[in-house]
Write a protein that holds these residues in place. Structure first.
Motif, PDB file in Angstrom:
ATOM      1  N   THR A 887      -0.920 -32.630  22.600  1.00  0.00           N
ATOM      2  CA  THR A 887      -1.934 -31.559  22.636  1.00  0.00           C
ATOM      3  C   THR A 887      -2.658 -31.475  23.973  1.00  0.00           C
ATOM      4  O   THR A 887      -3.397 -30.518  24.210  1.00  0.00           O
ATOM      5  CB  THR A 887      -2.965 -31.790  21.518  1.00  0.00           C
ATOM      6  N   SER A 888      -2.442 -32.470  24.848  1.00  0.00           N
ATOM      7  CA  SER A 888      -3.134 -32.460  26.149  1.00  0.00           C
ATOM      8  C   SER A 888      -2.185 -32.220  27.321  1.00  0.00           C
ATOM      9  O   SER A 888      -2.623 -32.235  28.477  1.00  0.00           O
ATOM     10  CB  SER A 888      -3.861 -33.799  26.378  1.00  0.00           C
ATOM     11  N   LEU A 889      -0.893 -31.989  27.044  1.00  0.00           N
ATOM     12  CA  LEU A 889       0.089 -31.855  28.122  1.00  0.00           C
ATOM     13  C   LEU A 889      -0.230 -30.658  29.016  1.00  0.00           C
ATOM     14  O   LEU A 889      -0.394 -29.537  28.540  1.00  0.00           O
ATOM     15  CB  LEU A 889       1.493 -31.683  27.531  1.00  0.00           C
ATOM     16  N   SER A 927       5.301 -24.738  19.787  1.00  0.00           N
ATOM     17  CA  SER A 927       4.233 -24.824  18.785  1.00  0.00           C
ATOM     18  C   SER A 927       2.962 -25.402  19.395  1.00  0.00           C
ATOM     19  O   SER A 927       1.848 -24.970  19.098  1.00  0.00           O
ATOM     20  CB  SER A 927       4.680 -25.674  17.597  1.00  0.00           C
ATOM     21  N   SER A 928       3.149 -26.395  20.285  1.00  0.00           N
ATOM     22  CA  SER A 928       1.984 -26.989  20.944  1.00  0.00           C
ATOM     23  C   SER A 928       1.323 -25.991  21.886  1.00  0.00           C
ATOM     24  O   SER A 928       0.104 -25.845  21.914  1.00  0.00           O
ATOM     25  CB  SER A 928       2.409 -28.236  21.719  1.00  0.00           C
ATOM     26  N   SER A 929       2.162 -25.256  22.653  1.00  0.00           N
ATOM     27  CA  SER A 929       1.596 -24.349  23.659  1.00  0.00           C
ATOM     28  C   SER A 929       1.028 -23.080  23.045  1.00  0.00           C
ATOM     29  O   SER A 929       0.237 -22.381  23.686  1.00  0.00           O
ATOM     30  CB  SER A 929       2.660 -23.977  24.695  1.00  0.00           C
ATOM     31  N   SER A 930       1.425 -22.756  21.806  1.00  0.00           N
ATOM     32  CA  SER A 930       0.917 -21.527  21.189  1.00  0.00           C
ATOM     33  C   SER A 930      -0.374 -21.747  20.419  1.00  0.00           C
ATOM     34  O   SER A 930      -0.981 -20.796  19.922  1.00  0.00           O
ATOM     35  CB  SER A 930       1.974 -20.949  20.236  1.00  0.00           C
ATOM     36  N   SER A 931      -0.805 -23.010  20.312  1.00  0.00           N
ATOM     37  CA  SER A 931      -2.057 -23.277  19.612  1.00  0.00           C
ATOM     38  C   SER A 931      -3.235 -22.838  20.469  1.00  0.00           C
ATOM     39  O   SER A 931      -3.132 -22.711  21.688  1.00  0.00           O
ATOM     40  CB  SER A 931      -2.177 -24.770  19.283  1.00  0.00           C
ATOM     41  N   SER A 934      -4.074 -25.074  23.446  1.00  0.00           N
ATOM     42  CA  SER A 934      -2.983 -25.462  24.340  1.00  0.00           C
ATOM     43  C   SER A 934      -3.474 -25.671  25.768  1.00  0.00           C
ATOM     44  O   SER A 934      -4.296 -24.910  26.289  1.00  0.00           O
ATOM     45  CB  SER A 934      -1.902 -24.380  24.338  1.00  0.00           C
ATOM     46  N   THR A 935      -2.926 -26.708  26.402  1.00  0.00           N
ATOM     47  CA  THR A 935      -3.324 -27.025  27.785  1.00  0.00           C
ATOM     48  C   THR A 935      -2.176 -26.876  28.765  1.00  0.00           C
ATOM     49  O   THR A 935      -2.368 -27.093  29.956  1.00  0.00           O
ATOM     50  CB  THR A 935      -3.848 -28.469  27.867  1.00  0.00           C
ATOM     51  N   LEU A 936      -0.943 -26.544  28.288  1.00  0.00           N
ATOM     52  CA  LEU A 936       0.213 -26.482  29.191  1.00  0.00           C
ATOM     53  C   LEU A 936       0.006 -25.385  30.234  1.00  0.00           C
ATOM     54  O   LEU A 936      -0.150 -24.211  29.904  1.00  0.00           O
ATOM     55  CB  LEU A 936       1.498 -26.207  28.409  1.00  0.00           C
TER      56      LEU A 936
END
Length: 1048
Positions: A887-889, A927-931, A934-936
């Motif tokens: 979640t922090s990437l 899924s992580s980046s669409s939250s 997201s931090t990407l």
């Protein structure tokens, strides 16, 4: 007028002299009686010093007494230091003759007869002078006063960062957001002028520089101006000097030619046609003719409209002069008002309570404190810092008895600064503060340099009960000066450094008459030469003036900072120097006469042209610090082992064939040693490190192939070096034969548990030692079983024979792991990092035979940056899984990967499209980046020379602000789904040989935040992205609006 610092100077000098007596000199047979008499006199005088300090402003006779005492105290110190040097010389010579049993003292007969007679005579003369001074003290009615020494504020526990000051460049301002917003709007307004100017004007301490820095670092300013220059002026300077300062900022050095035409031409080349922001900070010159000359030249250099010059000044006439030149009548100046009471209060309570709960003692005096701040943030910061240095029970007394009784006349800020100085808890700290005046205004000084200078000056004397090293005392003093707001912490490319507000610098300069600073063009006349102890000068003038200057200072000068050449004859005249700074000198050889300056504790030759150090340098037995960073020095003298007091050697040489001076292990005081090249000969082997128990900071050890075995490596005693936090272990790159014992050697180089960073290069063992990779985990382990509990950074490079990496055990502090060019690795275990939940950066690259790395990312939830690239055999199906847990990437670099049936002779067909990426964990990443959290932000994707398409999954990574594509050699056009990247600010396209078309115009126009497009080795696109291109294939209309466009 009395010297405000004279009693502190005398006390520091007396205590240094007494410490010399108690060290080695008291043991000198033949001097004991006279030295004992001197000691008694010094202690008697020290007793009445406080009474003299209290009376000096009312009694001129007491002032004269203090002046006489200062001269005698310095002379006593010099004489005792000569005896101390003689003791050190004897110790060195005895050791070199291997007569260690007599190293601690020497007898009357060992001393040269002429030297003995001369020293005895001087000691007797000083005793006579001290007796006279004691008699005069009695006549003046000076009495011994009981002085209660203020306790120093306790140093914070290890790891406590409450007292660290934030970087002054990026720290949030208090109460100036509206001012910043208004000025930024002015600077962003479209302008038809080549250059416009806005002066910010206001009294000292209002925060003009802080406001200007915040504007300078505003992201909107970064977008508007291609070049930014910050120039601290701080005094009246001619226009040529102003241009030199600007060129120094553009090229990171001053132009040495001095010819205006050349300097201006160089500035023009650096600026080109770019729109720029120039900040001139702390300007004092109101000469309108100078400003007309200056701005007319700037306008002629760069025809582009829209550049700005921001000026900060305390003087209204300066603001009017610079405004009138450019006819800036619509915003002639920006007057900075006082800070509202609430904001002043927030500054005070933050400093006094150190960010904690505001105590009732502070709340009770709120209104009075605000009254004393008078709307000045500097005053608020200093008052808060002053209170923080005292017990809460004393706060009301400090405020009512001293602060409120200050005169309303004159400079209130300077009164508060002086009061803060007076309340510093130690005379030594006052000397450290006043010493800063030798540096130019706006100087950024590194911590080590500050502390090493204070140590050389004798300001860091430990009392008999203290177990602290001098460097630790210096750190505590530095903390107190920061806490009191008399120093600020900042950052530059070196890391943490320290600065002083210009008003505080004015105070430091006024505290002592013994410091003189000459700048270019200053008249070099000294009317009180015998009182000058500290001298800094840009350069010496003509020969006659130079000789007169040095002659007048030959006996008094303790510290010399000089930019320019210094001959051996000139150096010989300065026989009492303790500090010599020749940084940036153009002299190629250090004069042999340096060896005659026996008092020297500090020699700085950094960034000088000096390439040869004379053997006589090794006669400086008192030398504590030798700084050679960035100099041309290629070899160190062989007699370095004789520098018996050396604590800090700042020198780096990247040549693996460089030979260390022999017997470095004799430098048992050494703390700073940047590298050690292991040699074959006795005296150059790794065992020399064994006796250097005080080494600290970072150390590189090279040529480890010359260490025979584990037992040989253990002679370095790395496990005993508790203050080493960084270690790089390096074997030779090219080695003959096949019989290596690297595993045993590395096993013997077990570091101390305090180690924070470990780098290993060219290790040719099959596996790493148990202390790094193989602690048992079948049963719960006590914390003491963790070999390197503080290790935060671990890096392997060119370890080609290593076949496997076992799971890293108990590395709970590990934040960064890098593995490069380890061709022996074929598989990395999925649980490699199972105990590394704090890991933030993982990079695996250029491992040519790596096939599998099925890392479970659920075990590394703290990852901010992941790189897995240029590993051509790595199968996509065997890459890390579980991106949904990251979640922090923020940054991801991947590819190219290998297909699972890569051994098939037809597999190259699959490499023409992006199918080899299909088994990458895109779903987890998407899924992580669409939250919403997201931090990407950054993706770097590496392809293959014939790959014709991009992985379509990346179109869903819509939070990206930076996208970099490498080597997708078969792609002819970028897809229109690029329009989905609404947040994209930077796009980099490298080695896309067939790329001829960008996305459609509509898609490109959707990228409203795109400010940078860099294209490299894309020949078709380069041809079509020029104003001259035409026809249906032209891409110019798609990119012409982009602010930072580079195609090459």
């Amino acid at each position: 007028m009395a010297d405000a610092l004279i009693s502190s100077t005398i006390q520091v000098t007396l205590e240094r002299a007494l410490s010399l007596v108690s060290d080695r000199i008291g043991m000198l047979v033949g001097f004991k009686k006279d030295v004992a008499s001197m000691t008694r006199s010094l202690r008697l005088i020290k007793g009445v010093l406080a009474d003299a300090e209290a009376k000096q402003n009312q009694d001129e006779a007491v002032q004269e007494w203090l002046n006489s005492l200062e001269e005698v105290a310095y002379e006593a110190d010099n004489v005792l230091d000569k005896l101390h040097y003689e003791a050190l010389r004897h110790q060195v010579e005895s050791r070199n003759r291997h007569k260690l049993k007599v190293c601690c003292f020497f007898s009357f007969s060992n001393i040269n007869l002429a030297f003995r007679w001369r020293m005895a005579s001087k000691v007797r003369d000083i005793n006579l002078e001290l007796n006279k001074i004691n008699e005069e003290a009695n006549r003046l009615g000076l009495v011994s006063r009981a002085v209660v020494t203020a306790a120093l504020p306790a140093a914070p526990p290890a790891g406590d960062t409450r007292n660290r000051q934030t970087d002054s460049v990026v720290a949030p301002m208090v109460g100036r957001a509206d001012d910043e917003s208004k000025i930024v709007k002015m600077l962003l307004r479209p302008s038809e002028k080549v250059v416009s100017v806005l002066p910010i004007v206001g009294m000292g301490g209002l925060g003009k520089t802080t406001l200007a820095k915040s504007i300078y670092n505003n992201h909107q300013i970064d977008e508007q101006f291609k070049k930014k220059l910050w120039v601290c002026v701080s005094k009246k300077v001619p226009v040529l000097e102003l241009f030199k300062l600007i060129l120094g900022q553009l090229k990171d050095k001053k132009d040495e030619v001095g010819d205006r035409q050349n300097i201006v031409q160089e500035i023009g080349k650096e600026l080109g046609k770019l729109r720029y922001l120039l900040v001139l900070d702390d300007v004092w010159n109101d000469d309108q003719a100078l400003w007309e000359d200056f701005f007319n030249t700037l306008k002629g250099l760069n025809p582009t409209n829209g550049s700005w010059c921001l000026v900060t000044t305390r003087l209204d006439p300066v603001a009017h002069s610079v405004s009138r030149v450019l006819r800036m009548m619509e915003n002639e100046a920006y007057p900075l008002g006082k800070l509202p009471d609430d904001h002043c209060w927030s500054i005070v309570k933050e400093k006094a309570a150190r960010g904690g709960e505001v105590p009732n003692e502070l709340k009770a005096i709120r209104e009075r404190v605000i009254e004393r701040c008078d709307g000045l943030p500097l005053a608020a910061s200093v008052i808060g810092g002053l209170l923080s240095l005292h017990r809460k029970e004393e706060w009301r007394s400090i405020l009512e008895n001293r602060l409120l009784s200050m005169s309303g006349d004159g400079d209130r800020v300077m009164q508060i600064l002086k009061f803060s100085f007076d309340n510093l808890p130690s005379r030594y700290i006052k000397k450290c503060f006043a010493h800063w005046s030798i540096f130019p205004k706006d100087s950024a000084i590194e911590r080590n340099m500050l502390i090493e200078l204070w140590m050389a000056e004798g300001f860091l004397q430990a009392d008999a009960t203290s177990q602290m090293m001098m460097e630790e005392i210096g750190m505590n003093y530095l903390r107190i000066l920061l806490q009191s707001s008399l120093l600020e912490e900042a950052r530059n490319y070196h890391g943490t450094c320290y600065k002083m507000h210009d008003l505080v610098h004015d105070l430091a300069g006024s505290m002592s008459k013994s410091t003189k600073v000459f700048n270019s063009g200053d008249a070099q006349i000294i009317d009180n030469g015998n009182q000058i102890r500290y001298l800094a000068t840009d350069s010496f003038g003509g020969g006659e003036d130079r000789e007169k200057l040095l002659e007048s200072l030959s006996t008094s000068l303790h510290t010399l900072f000089v930019k320019g050449d210094l001959s051996g004859d000139m150096l010989m005249k300065l026989k009492n120097l303790y500090v010599l700074n020749l940084s940036h000198t153009r002299t190629r050889e250090l004069p042999v006469s340096i060896g005659k300056l026996i008092h020297l504790r500090y020699v700085n030759l950094e960034w000088s042209a000096i390439s040869i150090l004379p053997d006589s340098l090794c006669k400086l037995y008192n030398l504590q610090t030798l700084t050679l960073s960035g100099s041309k020095v290629k070899d160190l003298p062989k007699g370095m082992r004789d520098l018996i007091s050396l604590r800090h050697l700042h020198y780096y040489n990247d040549d693996k064939d460089f030979q260390m001076p022999p017997d470095m292990g004799r430098l048992t005081c050494l703390q700073t040693l940047e590298f050690f090249n292991v040699g074959r000969e006795k005296g150059r082997r790794i065992g020399e490190l064994g006796s250097l128990k005080n080494l600290k900071g970072r150390l590189i050890i090279r040529n480890l192939e010359l260490v025979k075995d584990k037992e040989g490596a253990e002679e370095a005693k790395l496990s005993e070096k508790a203050n080493l936090f960084g270690l790089k272990l390096e074997w030779a790159r090219d080695r003959e034969g096949d019989d290596y014992n690297d595993e045993g050697v590395l096993d013997g180089l077990l570091p101390h548990p305090n180690l924070e960073k470990l780098v290993i290069w060219y290790f040719l063992g099959d596996q790493f030692p148990r202390w790094l990779m193989d602690l048992p985990t079948t049963t719960p382990l006590p914390e003491s079983a963790t070999t390197l509990p503080k290790l935060a950074r671990l890096k392997f490079k060119w370890c080609h024979r290593c076949r496997e990496l076992l799971p890293l055990q108990n590395f709970t502090s590990l934040k960064e792991l890098k593995i490069y060019h380890c061709d022996g690795l074929t598989n990395l275990p999925g649980d490699l990092l199972h105990s590394c939940a704090s890991l933030q950066k993982l990079l695996v690259a250029d491992c040519d035979n790596l096939i599998s790395f099925p890392l479970d990312l659920q075990q590394t939830p703290s990852l901010l940056e992941l790189g897995l690239y240029r590993c051509p055999k790595l199968k996509t199906s065997m890459t890390p899984k579980g991106f949904g847990f990251l979640t922090s990437l923020r940054e991801l670099t991947i590819g190219p990967f290998s297909d699972d049936d890569d051994d098939d002779e037809n597999s190259s067909i699959d490499h023409e499209n992006s199918s080899i990426y299909n088994e990458f964990d895109w779903s987890g990443l998407i899924s992580s980046s669409s939250s919403s959290s997201s931090t990407l932000r950054r993706l770097e994707l590496c392809g293959l020379p014939h790959m014709e398409s991009l992985p379509p999954q990346i179109q869903y990574l819509t939070t990206l602000t930076s996208l970099m594509l490498y080597q997708f050699g078969g792609i002819k056009a970028l897809p229109d789904w690029f329009g989905n990247f609404a947040a994209l600010e930077e796009l980099y396209l490298f080695d896309l040989k067939e790329l001829g078309h960008l996305p459609s115009e509509d898609a490109m126009r959707s990228l409203t935040k795109l400010k940078r497009l860099w294209v490299y080795r894309c020949p078709l696109l380069k041809e079509r992205c020029t104003p001259a291109s035409s026809g249906p294939d032209s891409q110019w209309s798609k990119v012409s609006h982009i602010q930072d466009l580079d195609i090459w």
